[in-house]
Write an enzyme that holds these catalytic residues in place. Structure first.
Site, PDB file in Angstrom:
ATOM      1  N   GLU A   1       1.191  -7.914   0.648  1.00 18.04           N
ATOM      2  CA  GLU A   1       2.441  -7.290   1.108  1.00 18.04           C
ATOM      3  C   GLU A   1       2.519  -7.174   2.626  1.00 18.04           C
ATOM      4  O   GLU A   1       1.782  -6.419   3.249  1.00 18.04           O
ATOM      5  CB  GLU A   1       2.576  -5.904   0.474  1.00 18.04           C
TER       6      GLU A   1
ATOM      7  N   LYS B   1      11.806   7.528  -7.808  1.00 13.54           N
ATOM      8  CA  LYS B   1      10.578   6.761  -8.019  1.00 13.54           C
ATOM      9  C   LYS B   1       9.424   7.440  -7.276  1.00 13.54           C
ATOM     10  O   LYS B   1       9.627   7.945  -6.163  1.00 13.54           O
ATOM     11  CB  LYS B   1      10.776   5.341  -7.469  1.00 13.54           C
TER      12      LYS B   1
HETATM   13  C1  LIG Z   1       0.707   0.375  -4.897  1.00 10.14           C
HETATM   14  C2  LIG Z   1       0.303  -0.885  -5.025  1.00 10.14           C
HETATM   15  O1  LIG Z   1       1.160  -1.958  -5.077  1.00 10.14           O
HETATM   16  C3  LIG Z   1       2.553  -1.805  -4.846  1.00 10.14           C
HETATM   17  C4  LIG Z   1       3.272  -1.474  -6.078  1.00 10.14           C
HETATM   18  C5  LIG Z   1       3.817  -2.457  -6.885  1.00 10.14           C
HETATM   19  C6  LIG Z   1       4.438  -2.080  -8.210  1.00 10.14           C
HETATM   20  O2  LIG Z   1       4.488  -0.884  -8.534  1.00 10.14           O
HETATM   21  O3  LIG Z   1       4.882  -2.977  -8.958  1.00 10.14           O
HETATM   22  C7  LIG Z   1       3.814  -3.796  -6.487  1.00 10.14           C
HETATM   23  C8  LIG Z   1       3.361  -4.137  -5.267  1.00 10.14           C
HETATM   24  C9  LIG Z   1       3.031  -3.114  -4.261  1.00 10.14           C
HETATM   25  O4  LIG Z   1       4.159  -2.838  -3.500  1.00 10.14           O
HETATM   26  C10 LIG Z   1      -1.150  -1.238  -5.059  1.00 10.14           C
HETATM   27  O5  LIG Z   1      -1.460  -2.444  -5.090  1.00 10.14           O
HETATM   28  O6  LIG Z   1      -1.997  -0.349  -5.032  1.00 10.14           O
END
Ligand SMILES: C=C(O[C@@H]1C=C(C(=O)O)C=C[C@H]1O)C(=O)O
Length: 479
Positions: free
Chosen positions: A285, A236
């Site tokens: 988060e 990923k």
């Molecule tokens: C990278 C970001 O968010 C992150 C990525 C996510 C995803 O890919 O689903 C969800 C929440 C966060 O951990 C961001 O908000 O810029």
């Protein structure tokens, strides 16, 4: 010099005044004995009317450093840090090893019963090894600060913790008088800038201009990375982009912060003022929180939008829970978190199936992780192990970080970095700085990213970054 008793009595009680004088005196003696600056710590109850956002925006003391923090999930989650008593800045990767030793050396300088209430603020760049670019040129890679004045709320109202660096040469009375004048100045609200609306400020936001990573560049990067994932190079990678908003007048911080606070009723609203720039956002988060050694970590990965009504919301949530792409992405993040902390966390617990975390604009897959650490470990040890989580970088970490550096062609700065605070025992809370922007007068740079796996669709990932940009964009467009 004589102290104006009338003024002081309205700010704090006589007992407070005595504690201030005796603590600063003790600190002076410690400084004399040790030859090292001591830090006097006194906490008082602050009885004046107080508006967190106005005070931050007005910056009455004209300091270089302020932090506004509001954790909407805690009963008393407000904090405002004003000015710096001592701080350390790092410009490179050594930041991660040095913070702990800096923290313990400052702890030894603290004097007074209220030293137990001390709280340090810490901000780290996403990638301390990456060179800071133009957007972030003012900022270091790491910043660890003991604030001079710290306002917090509790069940009885507001407390003010004052810390003062004391050398053997200071005059105790003048030092206390200076403090009193500073607090007095903070109370003098000069017309609430945030509520004064000048006609020119009503100029509409110029259309957002996409810079650095425009749509096609971002989508090409997603396709490229997801191809590499199919070939087995990574599991990923999280790719981010930035958007620049220009306005003909300065952005109104107070208006933007109030808008975020009103719309986003969970997670942490934060604003860090450094020199004349402000890094702010509303992040859902939590990286890690430690309370008496009990820790909580958010695993947040997998995203969809909100529906028009409750039924559409539920449908979207069900699809997200049933999406193998999102569940895989989420599982990668959870496994990464568990691997990173399992050697120092006991009783590691998490549910088998993620739940939905609903925000004003998006819904995420969420797994709460909890456990316990021994008292030799601090929240910072966990931050250093966890960051960057696969939710904002990818897996395997090192390869994902390299890919991010070469694909994004921009400096993330503090976006997706750890941001939080820690007390003298090593408890504290850090969040991942997401859904955020760096504001410099009339310019705002907004950041958002999305996790890329083998079956990621470039159009969908671009759309996801748009949803994630929306909270800040809307807040900054408010008149
Ligand atoms: C990278 C970001 O968010 C992150 C990525 C996510 C995803 O890919 O689903 C969800 C929440 C966060 O951990 C961001 O908000 O810029």
């Amino acid at each position: 010099m004589a102290i104006d008793q009338g003024k002081i009595q309205r700010l704090w009680t006589e007992q407070d005044e005595e504690r201030l004088i005796s603590t600063v005196t003790r600190a002076k003696m410690q400084a004399m004995d040790s030859g090292v600056t001591a830090i006097a710590c006194v906490q008082i109850r602050f009885t004046r009317e107080f508006d967190w956002i106005d005070s931050f925006e007005q910056n009455q003391l004209n300091v270089d450093f302020q932090v506004l923090w509001h954790d909407a999930d805690q009963p008393f989650g407000h904090m405002l840090a004003v000015g710096t008593t001592v701080s350390q800045m790092w410009q490179d990767a050594t930041v991660l090893d040095d913070i702990r030793s800096y923290w313990s050396s400052v702890n030894k300088q603290l004097v007074g019963e209220d030293a137990t209430h001390v709280q340090f603020f810490c901000e780290l760049a996403f990638d301390p090894r990456a060179p800071r670019d133009d957007v972030w040129s003012m900022w270091p890679s790491g910043l660890f600060t003991l604030p001079h004045l710290l306002f917090r709320d509790d069940e009885h109202g507001t407390t003010l913790l004052m810390t003062v660096a004391v050398t053997h040469e200071i005059d105790v009375q003048s030092e206390v008088e200076l403090l009193s004048r500073e607090v007095q100045m903070l109370c003098e609200k000069k017309g609430f800038k945030s509520r004064v609306k000048e006609a020119e400020d009503r100029v509409k936001v110029v259309n957002p201009t996409l810079t650095s990573t425009d749509r096609l560049v971002f989508q090409r990067a997603v396709a490229d990375v997801s191809e590499k994932i199919t070939q087995g190079k990574f599991a990923k990678v999280v790719l981010a982009r930035r958007v620049v908003l220009q306005r003909k007048q300065s952005f109104s911080m107070g208006t933007a912060l109030r808008d975020l606070q009103m719309r986003y009723r969970s997670g942490v609203l934060f604003a860090v003022m450094w020199k004349n720039q402000i890094f702010m956002g509303a992040t859902p988060e939590r990286l890690v929180q430690s309370t008496n050694g009990h820790i909580q970590i958010d695993c947040l990965a997998g995203t969809t939008i909100r529906g028009q009504d409750e039924q559409a919301d539920r449908e979207l949530a069900r699809n997200l829970l049933e999406s193998s792409k999102d569940r895989n992405e989420h599982a990668h993040v959870l496994n990464g978190i568990v691997q990173d902390v399992q050697d120092i966390v006991r009783n590691l617990t998490f549910p088998e199936i993620p739940v939905i975390r609903q925000l004003a604009n998006v819904q995420h897959l969420y797994t709460p992780v909890s456990g316990d650490i021994s008292h030799e470990s601090t929240v910072l040890d966990l931050v250093l192990r966890l960051h960057p989580t696969p939710a904002v970088a990818g897996l395997p970490k090192r390869a994902a970080m390299q890919e991010i550096r070469s694909q994004e062609g921009m400096d993330r700065g503090f976006y997706a970095g750890p941001l939080g605070f820690m007390d003298v025992k090593g408890d504290g809370a850090f969040n991942v700085a997401l859904r955020c922007a760096l504001i410099d007068d009339q310019q705002a740079v907004l950041f958002a990213g999305a996790g890329i796996v083998s079956d990621s669709n470039p159009l969908a990932e671009f759309a996801e970054t748009k949803w994630k940009l929306l909270p800040m964009q809307t807040a900054l467009e408010q008149e």
